[in-house]
Design a protein around this motif. Structure first.
Motif, PDB file in Angstrom:
ATOM      1  N   GLN A  42       0.547 -17.047  -6.425  1.00  0.00           N
ATOM      2  CA  GLN A  42       0.351 -15.775  -7.124  1.00  0.00           C
ATOM      3  C   GLN A  42      -1.120 -15.558  -7.455  1.00  0.00           C
ATOM      4  N   GLU A  43      -1.786 -16.615  -7.912  1.00  0.00           N
ATOM      5  CA  GLU A  43      -3.208 -16.495  -8.232  1.00  0.00           C
ATOM      6  C   GLU A  43      -4.032 -16.282  -6.960  1.00  0.00           C
ATOM      7  N   ALA A  44      -3.681 -17.010  -5.911  1.00  0.00           N
ATOM      8  CA  ALA A  44      -4.416 -16.893  -4.657  1.00  0.00           C
ATOM      9  C   ALA A  44      -4.245 -15.516  -4.036  1.00  0.00           C
ATOM     10  N   ALA A  45      -3.078 -14.924  -4.223  1.00  0.00           N
ATOM     11  CA  ALA A  45      -2.784 -13.631  -3.592  1.00  0.00           C
ATOM     12  C   ALA A  45      -3.768 -12.549  -4.017  1.00  0.00           C
ATOM     13  N   LYS A  46      -4.266 -12.638  -5.242  1.00  0.00           N
ATOM     14  CA  LYS A  46      -5.221 -11.636  -5.712  1.00  0.00           C
ATOM     15  C   LYS A  46      -6.486 -11.672  -4.864  1.00  0.00           C
ATOM     16  N   VAL A  47      -6.973 -12.876  -4.606  1.00  0.00           N
ATOM     17  CA  VAL A  47      -8.186 -13.019  -3.792  1.00  0.00           C
ATOM     18  C   VAL A  47      -7.891 -12.680  -2.335  1.00  0.00           C
ATOM     19  N   LEU A  48      -6.767 -13.167  -1.822  1.00  0.00           N
ATOM     20  CA  LEU A  48      -6.415 -12.909  -0.427  1.00  0.00           C
ATOM     21  C   LEU A  48      -6.266 -11.416  -0.167  1.00  0.00           C
ATOM     22  N   GLY A  49      -5.671 -10.704  -1.128  1.00  0.00           N
ATOM     23  CA  GLY A  49      -5.529  -9.256  -0.994  1.00  0.00           C
ATOM     24  C   GLY A  49      -6.869  -8.549  -0.999  1.00  0.00           C
ATOM     25  N   GLU A  50      -7.811  -9.046  -1.801  1.00  0.00           N
ATOM     26  CA  GLU A  50      -9.148  -8.442  -1.853  1.00  0.00           C
ATOM     27  C   GLU A  50      -9.866  -8.535  -0.516  1.00  0.00           C
ATOM     28  N   TYR A  51      -9.501  -9.536   0.287  1.00  0.00           N
ATOM     29  CA  TYR A  51     -10.171  -9.739   1.573  1.00  0.00           C
ATOM     30  C   TYR A  51      -9.289  -9.347   2.765  1.00  0.00           C
ATOM     31  N   GLY A  52      -8.270  -8.539   2.498  1.00  0.00           N
ATOM     32  CA  GLY A  52      -7.567  -7.910   3.612  1.00  0.00           C
ATOM     33  C   GLY A  52      -6.172  -8.399   3.930  1.00  0.00           C
ATOM     34  N   ALA A  53      -5.640  -9.384   3.194  1.00  0.00           N
ATOM     35  CA  ALA A  53      -4.292  -9.870   3.492  1.00  0.00           C
ATOM     36  C   ALA A  53      -3.260  -8.829   3.076  1.00  0.00           C
ATOM     37  N   THR A  54      -2.526  -8.309   4.033  1.00  0.00           N
ATOM     38  CA  THR A  54      -1.503  -7.318   3.720  1.00  0.00           C
ATOM     39  C   THR A  54      -0.280  -7.958   3.083  1.00  0.00           C
ATOM     40  N   ARG A  55      -0.014  -9.204   3.482  1.00  0.00           N
ATOM     41  CA  ARG A  55       1.101  -9.976   2.922  1.00  0.00           C
ATOM     42  C   ARG A  55       0.663 -11.422   2.730  1.00  0.00           C
ATOM     43  N   VAL A  56       1.333 -12.106   1.818  1.00  0.00           N
ATOM     44  CA  VAL A  56       1.108 -13.532   1.617  1.00  0.00           C
ATOM     45  C   VAL A  56       2.457 -14.223   1.684  1.00  0.00           C
ATOM     46  N   LEU A  57       2.686 -14.972   2.753  1.00  0.00           N
ATOM     47  CA  LEU A  57       3.918 -15.739   2.891  1.00  0.00           C
ATOM     48  C   LEU A  57       3.710 -17.070   2.173  1.00  0.00           C
ATOM     49  N   ALA A  58       4.506 -17.321   1.130  1.00  0.00           N
ATOM     50  CA  ALA A  58       4.263 -18.474   0.263  1.00  0.00           C
ATOM     51  C   ALA A  58       5.455 -19.416   0.254  1.00  0.00           C
ATOM     52  N   ALA A  59       5.145 -20.692   0.287  1.00  0.00           N
ATOM     53  CA  ALA A  59       6.169 -21.733   0.168  1.00  0.00           C
ATOM     54  C   ALA A  59       5.584 -22.880  -0.630  1.00  0.00           C
ATOM     55  N   ALA A  81       7.659 -17.647  13.324  1.00  0.00           N
ATOM     56  CA  ALA A  81       8.937 -17.069  13.731  1.00  0.00           C
ATOM     57  C   ALA A  81       9.246 -15.794  12.943  1.00  0.00           C
ATOM     58  N   THR A  82       8.768 -15.735  11.707  1.00  0.00           N
ATOM     59  CA  THR A  82       9.019 -14.566  10.858  1.00  0.00           C
ATOM     60  C   THR A  82       8.183 -13.370  11.270  1.00  0.00           C
ATOM     61  N   VAL A  83       6.939 -13.624  11.643  1.00  0.00           N
ATOM     62  CA  VAL A  83       5.982 -12.543  11.871  1.00  0.00           C
ATOM     63  C   VAL A  83       5.856 -12.142  13.337  1.00  0.00           C
ATOM     64  N   SER A  84       6.034 -13.104  14.271  1.00  0.00           N
ATOM     65  CA  SER A  84       5.735 -12.865  15.696  1.00  0.00           C
ATOM     66  C   SER A  84       4.317 -12.325  15.847  1.00  0.00           C
ATOM     67  N   PRO A  85       3.320 -13.106  15.453  1.00  0.00           N
ATOM     68  CA  PRO A  85       1.951 -12.606  15.344  1.00  0.00           C
ATOM     69  C   PRO A  85       1.256 -12.427  16.694  1.00  0.00           C
TER      70      PRO A  85
END
Length: 320
Positions: A42-59, A81-85
């Motif tokens: 959750q904390e990392a997602a803030k930074v990742l979103g600031e640099y362009g991550a549209t989604r954050v898959l977390a486990a 398998a989830t994204v088919s990137p």
């Protein structure tokens, strides 16, 4: 636009700079989707979103900390398998390259390691590599499967680009091999207060010309004045003047900082292979015929025992 998986390198949720560089490069070829394994998503997602991550898959699972590599490969394969990137980008650390290689084998795709740049191509992403001891620059492209690439730190300047960064839970089923190698103890790395060598924007390295371990404080003083990491040539570490963990070269670490300062280093091909992709190279050597001067942007022909203290004093004075 196609999605691009970006493996997140972090320490307890604190995202490391190479990941931000990967997000910047990923935006050239698609929409970045970050894969965050372990605590602090959750904390990392803030930074990742600031640099362009549209989604954050977390486990998050104890297997990521208690066992080596394979649980992370299982999780990255689940994200695949989830994204088919359109591509998968991983930081080019020792661990990152092993994760990328194992994933490429599992999904039957090509692999490019130690890329220093990435661009979109008509038939898929085109990487830039420095190969054959940095004697050549190549532009390879993966022709089979989904491109899996590892990218060296400092290959791109992180550029903010606000995106949603929505955290989504990633379901991971661990393979039987995931628990094959257990971590039984950990010893914290002693911190010098300086940047990590492979990630530093500035590196100051010393070589045989220093004459002994007692003179490496000259290198450390300049590095500290610049906020830089300290490196060493193979000759210096083999002589026991500085720890092997700081060796720059073909059999040591590869660095690609914005500024590389080489003091008392002749510039043998073994050393050049580890630093030739640096953006700006400065050499200090009293031998005007030293091979390093064929490589540098700026060369100082002089006695390092006189030049280094003066340079350090000038840096400190200009910093105020």
């Amino acid at each position: 636009m196609a999605e691009v998986l970006v493996y997140v390198d972090h320490v307890d949720g604190a995202v490391r700079k190479p990941t931000l560089e990967l997000l910047t490069l990923a935006r050239r070829i698609g929409d970045p989707v970050a894969v965050h394994l372990g605590p602090g998503a959750q904390e990392a997602a803030k930074v990742l979103g600031e640099y362009g991550a549209t989604r954050v898959l977390a486990a998050d699972a104890p297997e990521f900390a208690d066992y080596l590599i394979v649980p992370k490969v299982d999780a990255l394969q689940a994200a695949y398998a989830t994204v088919s990137p359109a591509a998968v980008l991983v930081p080019s650390s020792a661990e990152g390259k092993e994760i990328a290689a194992r994933l490429a084998v599992r999904v039957r795709s090509g692999l490019i390691t130690d890329a220093v740049d990435l661009e979109a191509g008509e038939a898929g992403p085109v990487a830039t590599q420095s190969v054959f001891a940095a004697a050549y620059t190549t532009k390879p492209r993966i022709t089979k499967g989904t491109p899996v690439l590892t990218v060296k730190p400092n290959s791109a300047a992180p550029e903010p680009a606000s995106a949603a960064g929505t955290v989504e839970e990633l379901s991971v089923s661990f393979s039987e091999a995931a628990t094959g190698t257990k971590v039984i103890s950990r010893t914290p790395r002693e911190s010098s207060g300086r940047p990590e060598l492979t990630e530093a924007a500035i590196v100051v390295s010393g070589g045989r010309g220093l004459g002994g371990a007692e003179n490496f404080p000259l290198i450390e003083a300049l590095a500290d004045s610049l906020g830089a990491a300290v490196g060493a040539s193979r000759a210096a570490v083999d002589a026991g003047w500085y720890p092997h963990t700081h060796q720059v070269g073909q059999t040591g670490k590869t660095v690609s900082p914005q500024l590389y300062v080489a003091a008392g280093i002749s510039g043998a091909i073994q050393h050049r292979a580890g630093m030739q992709t640096s953006k700006t190279i400065v050499a200090i050597n009293k031998d005007a015929e030293a091979p390093v001067f064929d490589l540098v942007d700026y060369g100082v022909i002089g006695d390092l025992f006189q030049v280094l203290p003066q340079l350090t004093e000038e840096v400190i004075a200009r910093k105020g």
